[in-house]
Enzyme design. Structure first.
Site, PDB file in Angstrom:
ATOM      1  N   HIS A 157       0.829  -1.203   0.000  1.00 43.92           N
ATOM      2  CA  HIS A 157       0.000   0.000   0.000  1.00 43.92           C
ATOM      3  C   HIS A 157       0.869   1.262   0.000  1.00 43.92           C
ATOM      4  CE1 HIS A 157       0.813  -0.743   4.283  1.00 43.92           C
ATOM      5  NE2 HIS A 157       0.685   0.559   4.437  1.00 43.92           N
ATOM      6  N   ARG A 225       5.478  -9.139  17.207  1.00 44.89           N
ATOM      7  CA  ARG A 225       6.152  -7.928  16.701  1.00 44.89           C
ATOM      8  C   ARG A 225       5.387  -6.703  17.201  1.00 44.89           C
ATOM      9  NH1 ARG A 225       5.467  -4.235  12.320  1.00 44.89           N
ATOM     10  NH2 ARG A 225       7.198  -4.052  10.819  1.00 44.89           N
TER      11      ARG A 225
END
Length: 246
Positions: A157, A225
């Site tokens: 994106h 993460r």
């Protein structure tokens, strides 16, 4: 672009600006004329990153997505909960004071200001001409399968296409690639070859938000993460304030 084992004072790669900025109002001294991407390990210490991660962990422990990607936005109060989002401040009310402290918010503010100053310095613009914009949020990613489209963080994106207000995007990583999690690297997708950033706690990656920096995050295969996305606009109409512990 950056291995986890590197200790980078400053690494910057200039690239030609896309035309995305032309379809928005330009702001002198801020709208990108020089475009590119940078990585630094010299703005935020590992210890500060660990303290910031604990803020994220405490907040995200109150909710969390059923899928692999959860977000916590201290500005709007948005928190992933199951397949939806709730407003943290409305949902928990005064109990929020038991979860976060004034020191947490002061650290968050200080870190945001240092990142803003570094971006301004590298791109040769005035820090005071840049404004924090939304969404600015913590993310927690793991290997759980996606349950809704919000969990599908891995698609390529362009930030300025997704959020028209974005002019500069930054990410502060709060955990270490290959130690805390596998996969989950940040990938700039260039026509000739990909440029990859391996997260490490305290590392800041920043870039102009237009199509010159098409990017994606690899799927996380194991572990967790943590990162925080901090976004800036040149348009004062899209400015937001720092979060307050009200």
């Amino acid at each position: 672009l950056a291995h986890r084992s590197d200790n980078l004072r400053d690494k910057f790669m200039e690239i030609p600006c896309s035309e995305d900025y032309e379809s928005h109002k330009r702001f002198a001294g801020c709208t990108p004329r020089k475009c590119g991407r940078g990585v630094t390990d010299a703005v935020i210490t590992r210890e500060e990153a660990e303290r910031i991660r604990r803020i994220a962990e405490r907040g995200l422990a109150l909710g969390g997505s059923d899928g692999g990607a959860s977000i916590l936005d201290l500005h709007s109060g948005a928190l992933s909960l199951g397949k939806h989002f709730v407003n943290l401040y409305r949902y928990f009310g005064d109990k929020i004071q038991d979860i976060f402290t004034e020191e947490d918010f002061a650290l968050y503010r200080d870190v945001r200001q240092r990142i803003q100053q570094r971006i301004a310095q590298v791109f040769g613009i005035s820090s005071s001409a840049m404004y924090l914009t939304k969404p600015t949020f913590f993310s927690r990613m793991n290997s759980t399968g996606a349950k809704t489209t919000h969990d599908e963080y891995w698609h390529p994106h362009v930030d300025k296409v997704t959020y028209g207000s974005f002019d500069y995007t930054s990410l502060l990583y709060l955990s270490d690639y290959s130690k805390d999690f596998g996969g989950g690297r940040f990938v700039f997708m260039d026509a000739d070859s990909n440029k990859t950033v391996e997260p490490r706690a305290g590392r800041v990656s920043f870039f102009t938000s237009g199509s010159e920096n098409l990017h994606r995050v690899e799927k996380v295969h194991w572990g967790t993460r943590f990162a925080i996305t901090i976004s800036f606009t040149c348009d004062p109409q899209h400015a937001i304030g720092d979060p307050l512990l009200a």
